[in-house]
Design a protein around this motif. Structure first.
Motif, mmCIF file in Angstrom:
data_model
loop_
_atom_site.group_PDB
_atom_site.id
_atom_site.type_symbol
_atom_site.label_atom_id
_atom_site.label_comp_id
_atom_site.label_asym_id
_atom_site.label_seq_id
_atom_site.Cartn_x
_atom_site.Cartn_y
_atom_site.Cartn_z
ATOM 1 N N ARG A 135 0.431 -1.109 0.037
ATOM 2 C CA ARG A 135 0.085 0.104 0.295
ATOM 3 C C ARG A 135 0.981 1.400 0.457
ATOM 4 O O ARG A 135 0.113 2.486 -0.123
ATOM 5 C CB ARG A 135 -1.466 -0.216 1.384
ATOM 6 C CG ARG A 135 -2.075 -1.570 1.187
ATOM 7 C CD ARG A 135 -2.887 -1.194 2.265
ATOM 8 N NE ARG A 135 -2.925 -0.831 3.651
ATOM 9 C CZ ARG A 135 -2.369 -2.073 4.360
ATOM 10 N NH1 ARG A 135 -2.559 -3.217 3.815
ATOM 11 N NH2 ARG A 135 -1.852 -2.014 5.544
ATOM 12 N N GLY A 136 1.989 1.356 0.024
ATOM 13 C CA GLY A 136 2.801 2.539 -0.238
ATOM 14 C C GLY A 136 2.987 3.030 1.322
ATOM 15 O O GLY A 136 3.534 4.350 1.941
ATOM 16 N N GLU A 137 2.646 2.398 2.559
ATOM 17 C CA GLU A 137 2.060 3.028 3.550
ATOM 18 C C GLU A 137 3.865 2.974 4.658
ATOM 19 O O GLU A 137 3.896 4.347 5.780
ATOM 20 C CB GLU A 137 1.102 2.186 5.051
ATOM 21 C CG GLU A 137 0.138 2.048 4.449
ATOM 22 C CD GLU A 137 -0.732 1.469 5.138
ATOM 23 O OE1 GLU A 137 -2.571 0.978 4.561
ATOM 24 O OE2 GLU A 137 -0.493 0.602 5.580
ATOM 25 N N VAL A 138 4.881 2.165 4.812
ATOM 26 C CA VAL A 138 5.706 1.840 4.816
ATOM 27 C C VAL A 138 6.223 1.523 4.269
ATOM 28 O O VAL A 138 6.429 0.794 3.050
ATOM 29 C CB VAL A 138 5.849 1.807 5.624
ATOM 30 C CG1 VAL A 138 5.178 1.946 7.365
ATOM 31 C CG2 VAL A 138 5.928 -0.358 5.722
ATOM 32 N N GLU A 139 8.069 2.074 4.430
ATOM 33 C CA GLU A 139 9.072 0.991 2.855
ATOM 34 C C GLU A 139 10.708 0.843 3.116
ATOM 35 O O GLU A 139 10.695 2.319 3.343
ATOM 36 C CB GLU A 139 8.907 1.793 1.583
ATOM 37 C CG GLU A 139 10.363 1.354 0.916
ATOM 38 C CD GLU A 139 10.073 -0.560 1.223
ATOM 39 O OE1 GLU A 139 11.082 -0.943 1.142
ATOM 40 O OE2 GLU A 139 9.273 -0.714 0.273
ATOM 41 N N PRO A 140 10.288 0.314 4.381
ATOM 42 C CA PRO A 140 12.014 0.133 5.645
ATOM 43 C C PRO A 140 12.998 -0.543 4.541
ATOM 44 O O PRO A 140 14.231 0.145 5.070
ATOM 45 C CB PRO A 140 11.241 -1.142 6.482
ATOM 46 C CG PRO A 140 10.673 -1.843 5.401
ATOM 47 C CD PRO A 140 10.080 -0.952 4.774
ATOM 48 N N ILE A 141 13.319 -0.826 3.281
ATOM 49 C CA ILE A 141 14.393 -0.984 2.716
ATOM 50 C C ILE A 141 14.249 -0.140 1.012
ATOM 51 O O ILE A 141 15.444 0.028 1.022
ATOM 52 C CB ILE A 141 14.490 -2.442 2.552
ATOM 53 C CG1 ILE A 141 13.692 -3.232 3.218
ATOM 54 C CG2 ILE A 141 15.301 -2.819 1.469
ATOM 55 C CD1 ILE A 141 13.636 -4.265 3.145
ATOM 56 N N ASP A 142 13.219 -0.112 0.763
ATOM 57 C CA ASP A 142 13.735 0.396 -1.262
ATOM 58 C C ASP A 142 13.447 1.639 -0.804
ATOM 59 O O ASP A 142 12.263 2.771 0.187
ATOM 60 C CB ASP A 142 13.246 -0.260 -2.263
ATOM 61 C CG ASP A 142 13.323 -1.900 -1.945
ATOM 62 O OD1 ASP A 142 14.426 -1.842 -2.682
ATOM 63 O OD2 ASP A 142 12.689 -3.095 -1.723
ATOM 64 N N PRO A 143 14.353 2.259 -2.207
ATOM 65 C CA PRO A 143 13.828 4.021 -1.830
ATOM 66 C C PRO A 143 11.707 4.397 -2.210
ATOM 67 O O PRO A 143 11.884 5.790 -1.565
ATOM 68 C CB PRO A 143 14.534 4.437 -2.927
ATOM 69 C CG PRO A 143 15.236 3.776 -4.234
ATOM 70 C CD PRO A 143 14.808 2.251 -3.574
ATOM 71 N N VAL A 144 11.100 3.979 -3.015
ATOM 72 C CA VAL A 144 9.997 3.834 -3.280
ATOM 73 C C VAL A 144 9.034 3.365 -2.276
ATOM 74 O O VAL A 144 9.377 1.896 -2.307
ATOM 75 C CB VAL A 144 10.083 4.218 -4.714
ATOM 76 C CG1 VAL A 144 8.495 4.613 -4.656
ATOM 77 C CG2 VAL A 144 10.893 5.679 -5.027
ATOM 78 N N GLY A 145 8.008 3.406 -2.090
ATOM 79 C CA GLY A 145 7.024 2.643 -1.204
ATOM 80 C C GLY A 145 5.996 2.448 -2.442
ATOM 81 O O GLY A 145 5.998 3.576 -3.262
ATOM 82 N N GLY A 146 5.311 1.376 -2.312
ATOM 83 C CA GLY A 146 3.824 1.429 -3.502
ATOM 84 C C GLY A 146 4.003 0.110 -4.124
ATOM 85 O O GLY A 146 4.621 -0.853 -3.669
#
Length: 283
Positions: free
Chosen positions: A182-193
């Motif tokens: 959903r793109g709410e968090v992204e702990p590793i990669d530069p962009v969420g979603g």
């Protein structure tokens, strides 16, 4: 995939194959693939206790090429992968069983790579080491050199363009946690979603109590509810191609073949300008 080639094996069935009554040709080569994303290395845990005869395989070094534009865990060079498998004693005429600490992601990566490279008798220990109640060993074995030579292409692979196209004409599954999709968090990669058109299908939902794979009927119902049934063209991706391998294993257990987008989200987001969808809908 026929029931005879189910991709998992129970701890009880594995114990039987490792027992004294089992014919040598049926005794599997054991691969210990303990690995955790962002966690401690698996080798110390292996040294502290592993299945008798199991050889440790390092996911980052031996089941992937170095990270880069192709993702965090690109497919390994076939020659390097073959050398690692021969070191572990893998032979073309003997079965292989891979296991990890319990959730099955790393073991499924080894399973997928060996199947992709042409080995037909590979399974994952259901529930991993946590399901094993037999003895453990601390001595490091030195198995005879194997003879397995990879012949890549036995399982389908997608690149970024292929994944995007499949999301439009078939079903592309995102095996990551729902909040990352959903793109709410992204702990590793530069962009969420997620990749536009992809459907959220966290691979953790394929597991039941004790980290065991859910029954085939339950898995089939789960996949049918998100648009996947026999005959559907399916692709799977995750963050870097590891947990997606476990989703493909779960699909295989129900008789459904799926392609792996090996670069996954870490490759997709490495190229600026690729479209990104957010929220609960495929987009």
């Amino acid at each position: 995939m026929t029931p005879a080639l189910t991709p998992i094996i129970s701890a009880a069935d594995l114990a039987t194959l490792l027992g004294p009554a089992s014919p040598p040709a049926d005794r599997p080569v054991l691969l210990d693939v303990r690995w955790e994303l962002g966690g401690p290395p698996g080798e110390p845990a292996y040294a502290a206790g592993h299945l008798p005869g199991a050889v440790y395989v390092d996911l980052d070094r031996e089941l992937a090429a170095p990270p880069g534009p192709a993702g965090r865990h690109p497919l390994p060079d076939p020659e390097a992968f073959g050398a690692a498998m021969r070191r572990a004693g893998v032979r073309r005429d003997r079965p292989v069983v891979a296991y990890d600490g319990g959730h099955g992601w790393a073991a499924a990566r080894a399973w997928w790579l060996l199947r992709w490279a042409g080995h037909e008798r590979v399974r994952v220990l259901d529930g991993g080491l946590a399901a094993w109640h037999g003895e453990l060993r601390t001595a490091t074995p030195t198995p005879p050199e194997g003879d397995f030579v990879p012949r890549p292409g036995a399982l389908p692979v997608l690149d970024a363009e292929g994944a995007a196209a499949l999301a439009r004409r078939g079903v592309l599954l995102d095996a990551r946690a729902g909040e990352r999709y959903r793109g709410e968090v992204e702990p590793i990669d530069p962009v969420g979603g997620h990749i536009p058109g992809a459907v959220s299908a966290p691979t953790t939902e394929n597991l039941g109590p004790g980290g065991l794979l859910r029954p085939v009927e339950a898995l089939a119902g789960r996949f049918a509810a998100i648009g996947v049934s026999p005959g559907t063209e399916v692709g799977v991706y995750c963050g870097s191609g590891v947990s997606a391998s476990h989703e493909i294993l779960a699909l295989a257990a129900t008789g459904i073949d799926a392609a792996l987008y090996a670069g996954s989200w870490s490759e997709w987001t490495a190229t600026p300008g690729r479209p990104v969808a957010t929220g609960e809908q495929p987009g």
